[in-house]
Design an enzyme around this catalytic site. Structure first.
Site, PDB file in Angstrom:
ATOM      1  N   GLU A 416     -27.221 -16.084 -13.114  1.00  0.00           N
ATOM      2  CA  GLU A 416     -26.922 -15.563 -11.784  1.00  0.00           C
ATOM      3  C   GLU A 416     -28.063 -15.614 -10.782  1.00  0.00           C
ATOM      4  O   GLU A 416     -28.379 -14.611 -10.153  1.00  0.00           O
ATOM      5  CB  GLU A 416     -26.417 -14.116 -11.893  1.00  0.00           C
ATOM      6  N   GLU A 510     -19.112 -13.856 -18.606  1.00  0.00           N
ATOM      7  CA  GLU A 510     -19.103 -12.401 -18.374  1.00  0.00           C
ATOM      8  C   GLU A 510     -17.813 -12.052 -17.666  1.00  0.00           C
ATOM      9  O   GLU A 510     -17.426 -12.716 -16.699  1.00  0.00           O
ATOM     10  CB  GLU A 510     -20.268 -11.957 -17.473  1.00  0.00           C
TER      11      GLU A 510
HETATM   12  C1  GCB Z   1     -23.863  -9.355 -14.214  1.00  0.00           C
HETATM   13  C2  GCB Z   1     -25.146  -9.568 -14.915  1.00  0.00           C
HETATM   14  C3  GCB Z   1     -25.341  -8.627 -16.085  1.00  0.00           C
HETATM   15  C4  GCB Z   1     -24.854  -7.236 -15.690  1.00  0.00           C
HETATM   16  C5  GCB Z   1     -23.383  -7.308 -15.365  1.00  0.00           C
HETATM   17  C6  GCB Z   1     -22.802  -5.951 -14.919  1.00  0.00           C
HETATM   18  O1  GCB Z   1     -23.368 -10.160 -13.505  1.00  0.00           O
HETATM   19  O2  GCB Z   1     -25.342 -10.891 -15.354  1.00  0.00           O
HETATM   20  O3  GCB Z   1     -26.687  -8.609 -16.421  1.00  0.00           O
HETATM   21  O4  GCB Z   1     -25.101  -6.284 -16.685  1.00  0.00           O
HETATM   22  O5  GCB Z   1     -23.200  -8.192 -14.307  1.00  0.00           O
HETATM   23  O6  GCB Z   1     -22.283  -5.236 -15.757  1.00  0.00           O
HETATM   24  O7  GCB Z   1     -22.916  -5.647 -13.748  1.00  0.00           O
END
Ligand code: GCB
Length: 598
Positions: A416, A510
């Protein structure tokens, strides 16, 4: 790094762990070097290694301590080790370290998640007690990865402000070994596989600190199946190879003997799995068969341990991942301790191995700003050339360390970052070109795209062999009663990607919703277990329609610690398991789905 090899013992190589109780002292004014702390710490306390002070303290200023701090330990070296070259090997020191032996600096290392070793023989007193001292620093900046900044509080204390969403745990959090190695030694070896008809050819490239010949032998269950003697490069061919696969993670043993003047001077053996991994059109192929990735983005994270390695946690996590029917995880957002990869090889798991390039976006509280009009043009800043060097060095160290693991199927070069500007493309074009020279197996290279970096604006997907999406429709945007809109947003985005006709695989790396294990709501509400179920069901219904989706890695395997803030209740609660590795309700939906999905 003198060598990327994991410590082993044999006739030529000996090692012993230096874990246990070390002395520890913080140095908020960075006076230690001037005051000779590299010889003696003035006011130290005991600290376990591996471990992190942030999880052991009851005081807030210690938990958040940011700056220099010192570790020290005495150890004895008997004179029968005189003929050996001696090293200390750190599994990692977060984020940077300077190492001293009996007061003399013997090496330094940048980067908190990869191993390094320092040669100590020239500074050792034999048959006496010696002292190792490590000056550690855990500050975050835009010149190193992971990125962040720092704030000075009114009481003068520094406070790290990560541009990333996990707690900035630091210290000596992995194993420390004393190594006794031969003077002439193997320092690494790289392997590639060619499978043609019923034959496998193993192409090797051995690195060593001296000129020599090498005898390379392959064993299957202790029986020799092939042997060859050559200079540094050569190959071995075997008929009817027993391939490494998810259902049958078969490992051969490879032994390398280093020969000088007809005498064996060093030997290194390892378990290896013969398999191929490649991308053809929009599919990921393992041994020429398409695979669908099911699993997690993870963290090294546990209560009291922080990110300190502990094999019981590793074992428990793999047991949980097997139980639920997963086959893959991403080492978000940094390379994990080496023991994770050894288990994956044996258990038949796939790993997308990620370099700690997280936070390349200057966003402390709201990652949606990374792509909207508030974006900060991170890659236009003066510190970028320095950052790029560190980033490349860490990619090199990660690939050197992990390239032999059959479980590692891809390299993730970023998580990201800003990704919609020309500067970001220029930066990553160089990063990918650099990385593509390093892996003899030429595994796919990728990186994960932040929400908002969609088909119309993203600049980085052309660099990636498969495209990884981190998406939170239904959580950070259009959550709760708006989930119907979230569904439409996700579909619109996927239609957009489909229309680009990239002919590349896509993996959701994710997607998730914070969920309190104590919360149940009817009708569903955000944060409840029921909502987590509804959220995932929405994604799964949509995935069916897009055949180029080759994997779903949910966020996150378990709840984990982050910095404090209004978005986090004791940490990030998007775990499929709780922080102590017990199931939430969603586990039973996932288990059913993943056991049926192939
Ligand atoms: C993301 C990140 C990750 C965070 C996640 C979140 O996009 O890559 O490190 O923990 O979102 O839960 O917000």
């Amino acid at each position: 790094m003198e060598s990327a090899l994991y410590p082993i013992q044999n006739k030529y190589r000996f090692n012993t762990l230096m874990n246990g109780t070390w002395q520890f002292e913080t140095d908020p004014n960075s006076v230690g070097l001037d005051e000779g702390w590299n010889k003696e710490l003035p006011n130290s306390e005991e600290m376990p290694v591996p471990g992190t002070f942030a999880e052991l303290t009851t005081k807030r200023d210690r938990k958040y301590y940011t700056g220099d701090f010192w570790y020290q330990k005495d150890f004895f070296i008997p004179s029968f080790l005189k003929k050996k070259e001696l090293y200390i090997r750190f599994g990692s020191v977060t984020h940077r370290a300077k190492v001293f032996i009996n007061g003399n600096e013997v090496g330094q290392h940048e980067g908190g998640f990869l191993p390094f070793q320092v040669k100590i023989s020239n500074y050792i007193n034999y048959d006496q007690t010696n002292r190792v001292t490590v000056l550690v620093n855990n500050e975050l900046s835009e010149k190193a990865i992971p990125c962040g900044t720092e704030e000075i509080l009114d009481n003068g204390q520094k406070l790290a402000q990560p541009y990333f969403d996990f707690f900035n745990y630091s210290g000596i959090m992995r194993n420390v070994w004393l190594l006794a190695l031969p003077q002439s030694q193997i320092t690494n070896f790289k392997l590639n596989y060619q499978l043609i008809n019923n034959e496998a050819t193993i192409i090797y490239n051995i690195e060593a600190n001296n000129d020599a010949e090498f005898k390379v032998t392959l064993f299957n269950n202790q029986k020799e199946v092939a042997r060859v003697t050559s200079k540094n490069t050569g190959n071995l061919t075997i008929k009817n190879p027993h391939l490494w696969s998810l259902d049958d993670p078969y490992l051969y043993k490879i032994k390398i003997e280093m020969i000088q003047d007809d005498k064996v001077v060093d030997e290194y053996a390892d378990r290896i799995g013969i398999r191929t991994i490649k991308i053809v059109n929009d599919k990921i192929l393992l041994n020429n068969q398409p695979i669908y990735l099911k699993g997690f983005g993870k963290h090294e994270d546990f209560t009291v341990l922080g990110k300190a390695v502990n094999e019981s946690i590793i074992k428990r996590d793999y047991e949980c991942m097997k139980w639920i029917g997963a086959n893959c995880f991403r080492s978000s957002h940094y390379p994990y301790a080496e023991e994770w990869y050894q288990y994956a090889d044996k258990y038949g798991f796939l790993i997308i191995d990620e370099v700690p390039a997280v936070g390349l976006n200057r966003s402390v509280t709201n990652f949606l700003n990374v792509t909207n009009s508030n974006q900060s043009h991170f890659f236009a800043s003066k510190t970028v050339p320095e950052l790029k060097k560190v980033h490349e060095q860490e990619i090199k160290e990660m690939i050197d360390r992990d390239q032999r693991h059959p479980s590692v199927i891809a390299w993730s070069l970023f998580n990201e970052p800003e990704s919609t500007t020309q500067e970001s493309y220029d930066y990553f074009k160089d990063i990918f070109a650099f990385a593509r020279k390093l892996d003899p197996q030429n595994r796919p290279y990728t990186g994960t795209l932040v929400m908002g970096s969609g088909p119309k604006v993203d600049k980085l997907h052309p660099l990636c062999d498969f495209v990884c999406l981190n998406r939170y429709y239904g959580w950070y945007v259009a959550g709760g009663p708006e989930i119907v809109n979230a569904k439409k947003m996700l579909e619109d985005e996927l239609d957009g990607w489909q229309n680009l006709k990239l002919n590349k695989p896509f993996v959701f790396t994710e997607f998730g919703a914070d969920t309190l294990s104590s919360s149940h709501r009817l009708p569903d509400e955000m944060w409840s277990q029921e909502y987590q179920n509804e959220y995932y069901q929405m994604y799964f219904d949509i995935f069916k329609k897009y055949p180029f989706i080759c994997g779903e890695l949910v966020w996150n395997f378990a709840d984990f610690k982050t910095s404090e803030g209004i978005m986090r209740v004791g940490g990030n609660d998007k775990g499929i398991f709780t922080r102590d590795r017990e199931p939430k309700d969603i586990d039973f939906t996932l288990k059913k789905r993943w056991q049926q999905l192939n």
